[in-house]
Design an enzyme around this catalytic site. Sequence first.
Site, PDB file in Angstrom:
ATOM      1  N   LYS A  13       0.826  -1.222   0.000  1.00  0.00           N
ATOM      2  CA  LYS A  13       0.000   0.000   0.000  1.00  0.00           C
ATOM      3  C   LYS A  13       0.851   1.257   0.000  1.00  0.00           C
ATOM      4  O   LYS A  13       0.609   2.183  -0.761  1.00  0.00           O
ATOM      5  CB  LYS A  13      -0.916   0.045   1.239  1.00  0.00           C
ATOM      6  CG  LYS A  13      -1.960  -1.032   1.305  1.00  0.00           C
ATOM      7  CD  LYS A  13      -2.913  -0.800   2.465  1.00  0.00           C
ATOM      8  CE  LYS A  13      -2.252  -0.853   3.821  1.00  0.00           C
ATOM      9  NZ  LYS A  13      -1.690  -2.160   4.210  1.00  0.00           N
ATOM     10  N   ARG A  88      -9.342   1.671   9.295  1.00  0.00           N
ATOM     11  CA  ARG A  88      -8.985   0.270   9.499  1.00  0.00           C
ATOM     12  C   ARG A  88     -10.090  -0.511  10.191  1.00  0.00           C
ATOM     13  O   ARG A  88      -9.988  -1.726  10.324  1.00  0.00           O
ATOM     14  CB  ARG A  88      -7.760   0.240  10.398  1.00  0.00           C
ATOM     15  CG  ARG A  88      -6.544  -0.430   9.775  1.00  0.00           C
ATOM     16  CD  ARG A  88      -5.463  -0.275  10.798  1.00  0.00           C
ATOM     17  NE  ARG A  88      -4.271  -0.980  10.549  1.00  0.00           N
ATOM     18  CZ  ARG A  88      -3.203  -0.471   9.941  1.00  0.00           C
ATOM     19  NH1 ARG A  88      -3.238   0.708   9.394  1.00  0.00           N
ATOM     20  NH2 ARG A  88      -2.101  -1.177   9.864  1.00  0.00           N
ATOM     21  N   ARG A 127      11.458  -7.018   4.596  1.00  0.00           N
ATOM     22  CA  ARG A 127      11.452  -5.623   5.057  1.00  0.00           C
ATOM     23  C   ARG A 127      12.036  -5.526   6.469  1.00  0.00           C
ATOM     24  O   ARG A 127      12.728  -4.572   6.797  1.00  0.00           O
ATOM     25  CB  ARG A 127      10.014  -5.082   5.041  1.00  0.00           C
ATOM     26  CG  ARG A 127       9.920  -3.613   5.400  1.00  0.00           C
ATOM     27  CD  ARG A 127       8.541  -3.053   5.141  1.00  0.00           C
ATOM     28  NE  ARG A 127       7.582  -3.465   6.145  1.00  0.00           N
ATOM     29  CZ  ARG A 127       6.280  -3.158   6.101  1.00  0.00           C
ATOM     30  NH1 ARG A 127       5.799  -2.471   5.086  1.00  0.00           N
ATOM     31  NH2 ARG A 127       5.467  -3.548   7.045  1.00  0.00           N
ATOM     32  N   ARG A 133      11.572  -2.303  11.191  1.00  0.00           N
ATOM     33  CA  ARG A 133      10.329  -1.830  11.805  1.00  0.00           C
ATOM     34  C   ARG A 133      10.027  -2.721  12.996  1.00  0.00           C
ATOM     35  O   ARG A 133      10.128  -3.945  12.894  1.00  0.00           O
ATOM     36  CB  ARG A 133       9.185  -1.921  10.776  1.00  0.00           C
ATOM     37  CG  ARG A 133       8.738  -0.570  10.281  1.00  0.00           C
ATOM     38  CD  ARG A 133       7.693  -0.711   9.231  1.00  0.00           C
ATOM     39  NE  ARG A 133       6.399  -1.135   9.756  1.00  0.00           N
ATOM     40  CZ  ARG A 133       5.261  -0.989   9.093  1.00  0.00           C
ATOM     41  NH1 ARG A 133       5.261  -0.419   7.903  1.00  0.00           N
ATOM     42  NH2 ARG A 133       4.132  -1.407   9.610  1.00  0.00           N
ATOM     43  N   ARG A 144      -1.213  -8.533  13.067  1.00  0.00           N
ATOM     44  CA  ARG A 144      -1.665  -7.553  12.072  1.00  0.00           C
ATOM     45  C   ARG A 144      -2.493  -8.225  10.975  1.00  0.00           C
ATOM     46  O   ARG A 144      -3.474  -7.658  10.490  1.00  0.00           O
ATOM     47  CB  ARG A 144      -0.451  -6.816  11.485  1.00  0.00           C
ATOM     48  CG  ARG A 144       0.128  -5.827  12.496  1.00  0.00           C
ATOM     49  CD  ARG A 144       1.605  -5.574  12.271  1.00  0.00           C
ATOM     50  NE  ARG A 144       1.870  -4.963  10.992  1.00  0.00           N
ATOM     51  CZ  ARG A 144       3.016  -5.135  10.315  1.00  0.00           C
ATOM     52  NH1 ARG A 144       3.971  -5.906  10.783  1.00  0.00           N
ATOM     53  NH2 ARG A 144       3.175  -4.522   9.170  1.00  0.00           N
TER      54      ARG A 144
END
Length: 193
Positions: A13, A88, A127, A133, A144
Amino acid sequence: MIVVLFGPPGSGKGTQAELLTGALGVPHVSTGDMLRAEAAARTPLGREVASKLAAGELAPDEVIERVLEQRLRAPDAERGAILDGYPRTVPQARALDAVLAAAGRRVDAVLVLGVDEKTLLDRLLHRAAEQHRTDDNPTSIAERLKEYRQLTEPVVHHYRRAGVPVVEVDGTGDVEAVHRRVQAALEGMRGTV
Ligand code: AMP
């Protein structure tokens, strides 16, 4: 023009929203990026949400609604925005609809990036190695993904029911290929939005 991008974590996204800013001339608004910046700067709000961010749990609706409402009032968002990571939950979608309606605006289009779970996990772990992160670890990733299925997918139905154009785009393959599909999807909606 207000475009909302949906898709599970790792669906791309943020990357696609960045590429779209040029094409649409409106800013990319990512509530996740905004909260990460607050946490990194250790502001009171950042301190409030840091542990939620790390655990992959959602920040409280009232916090996020305040942040978003303020952001949409900024001059660069006058002509619209590409929303990434918000709304969300269905209550957040209702809050957004109300904020937009008060300003004579509405969500014009919804794009849903579809990516299979194995590809998502591969991308998120990749990632994790690159960006560090705090929420790109196996436990937070599972949380998530569960939240996306349980709380965010119903938001797509909320917009379908409201008559907002919703298009699903295949989010697999390289960034450029997905960008071309996203642009084609938006072109296809031009007549309706
Ligand atoms: P993202 O960058 O969109 O994956 O968001 C990262 C994290 O920020 C999420 O796991 C939540 O902790 C928080 N967050 C971002 N957007 C929202 C939202 N709309 N509502 C609640 N929490 C959010």
